[in-house]
Scaffold this active site. Structure first.
Site, PDB file in Angstrom:
ATOM      1  CE1 TYR A 266       0.588   0.725   4.578  1.00 41.04           C
ATOM      2  CE2 TYR A 266       0.172  -1.639   4.404  1.00 41.04           C
ATOM      3  CZ  TYR A 266       0.636  -0.549   5.125  1.00 41.04           C
ATOM      4  OH  TYR A 266       1.156  -0.721   6.378  1.00 41.04           O
ATOM      5  CG  HIS A 316       5.444   1.958   2.113  1.00 43.39           C
ATOM      6  ND1 HIS A 316       4.074   1.836   2.117  1.00 43.39           N
ATOM      7  CD2 HIS A 316       5.794   2.300   3.384  1.00 43.39           C
ATOM      8  CE1 HIS A 316       3.613   2.098   3.334  1.00 43.39           C
ATOM      9  NE2 HIS A 316       4.631   2.372   4.119  1.00 43.39           N
TER      10      HIS A 316
END
Length: 340
Positions: A266, A316
């Protein structure tokens, strides 16, 4: 003022007449003898330039970040439909968004989202304008200030403070670093585990990665019963209720789908701040993103040898996010100030 309006009207009338004549000659060239004195290519180019001139601009800035038709790459990604902020009127998530969001931090027994939303907006205002009352005409300038050590000795402070909105994130301090990072903050993006107390005039933007994050806001302004998520978190916060905003989960998914193309698990708070600012401001300048000039990843307020560890976790995709911001800068949608 009247004279200016009359002059503007005359210019528009002239342009419309020119467009009409252009269209006439183009049509005539298909049905009659081509006019040698008015080359078709020249007419086409003139017509296209006039269309660009008359195309309405979304702001009065020298460059308007939301302007379409300048980059196919940007136009494919930028979508003004997803609301940046959660409020009582847009809180219903579609099933795909809801299921995706639930998996971000894999809560074992999440509470009902509907019940949590209802409780949330009994504590914080539920009628927040999703565009922060952005007007159609104007020039709103945003500075998005990251936490990179490249801000040290940059002397960017006054320049950062000159912006209308200054967005910061997570635990970033300003006291003692004003010359390099500025002293002004309008919006500070946090999640429970990265929270720090803010000045009274600063809006806190909660980035919720799980339902517990929404519950934490309610708890932190009422009972104080939530003091631990996966790490200890503040049980009470001093931020005033009317200064609490909530980043919309659907907007997080929009950033992930449209801008990151599914890279990473995400988005990071950094890229969420950048795309958020592109939707609430007309000009966007980035400071304190990326490594310093020596390739070191660390925060400007500390020398932490493990500060760049997030790039290796897989949560990430820092390299892909960096490519997104670099591309935005290359097509003149944002500016990046790299510091030292």
């Amino acid at each position: 003022m009247v004279a200016v309006r009359r002059r503007t009207l005359k210019v528009l009338t002239f342009l419309l007449l020119l467009i009409f004549l252009t269209s006439f000659f183009l049509n005539y060239s298909h049905t009659a003898v081509p006019a040698a004195w008015f080359p078709k290519q020249m007419v086409l180019e003139l017509s296209e330039n006039l269309r660009k001139l008359l195309r309405p601009r979304p702001c009065t800035c020298a460059r308007c970040v939301s302007q379409q038709g300048l980059s196919a790459w940007f136009d494919q990604r930028f979508n003004q439909t997803p609301p940046p902020l959660l409020n009582a009127h847009n809180a219903l998530l579609d099933e795909d968004t809801y299921q995706w969001w639930l998996k971000l931090q894999r809560e074992k027994k999440p509470n009902s989202l509907n019940d949590t939303i209802k409780e949330l907006f009994s504590v914080v205002p539920g009628n927040v304008d999703p565009l922060l009352e952005k007007r159609l005409v104007g020039c709103r300038r945003c500075a998005v200030v990251g936490n990179s050590g490249n801000l040290k000795e940059s002397s960017y402070g006054p320049e950062i403070d000159s912006h209308d909105f200054v967005l910061r994130m997570n635990k970033a301090p300003t006291a003692g670093f004003e010359a390099d990072v500025g002293s002004k903050t309008t919006h500070h993006l946090v999640y429970p585990e990265s929270f720090r107390e803010l000045a009274e005039n600063v809006s806190m933007v909660l980035v919720p990665f799980k339902i517990t994050d929404l519950q934490w806001v309610v708890s932190a302004k009422t009972t104080g019963t939530i003091s631990h998520t996966y790490v200890p978190v503040p049980s009470k916060i001093k931020v005033k209720q009317d200064k609490i905003l909530v980043y919309h989960p659907a907007f997080i998914k929009y950033v992930f789908d449209s801008w990151l193309q599914g890279h990473g698990r995400y988005p990071s708070t950094g890229i969420l701040s950048v795309i958020f600012s592109m939707h609430i401001c007309d000009e966007v300048d980035l400071y304190g993103f990326g490594a310093d000039s020596k390739g070191n990843w660390h925060h400007y307020w500390e020398n932490n040898p493990s500060a760049g560890a997030f790039r290796k976790t897989g949560v990430h995709d820092a390299d892909f996010e960096s490519n997104v911001t670099a591309t935005l800068a290359a097509i003149n949608k944002i500016r990046i100030f790299k510091g030292r």
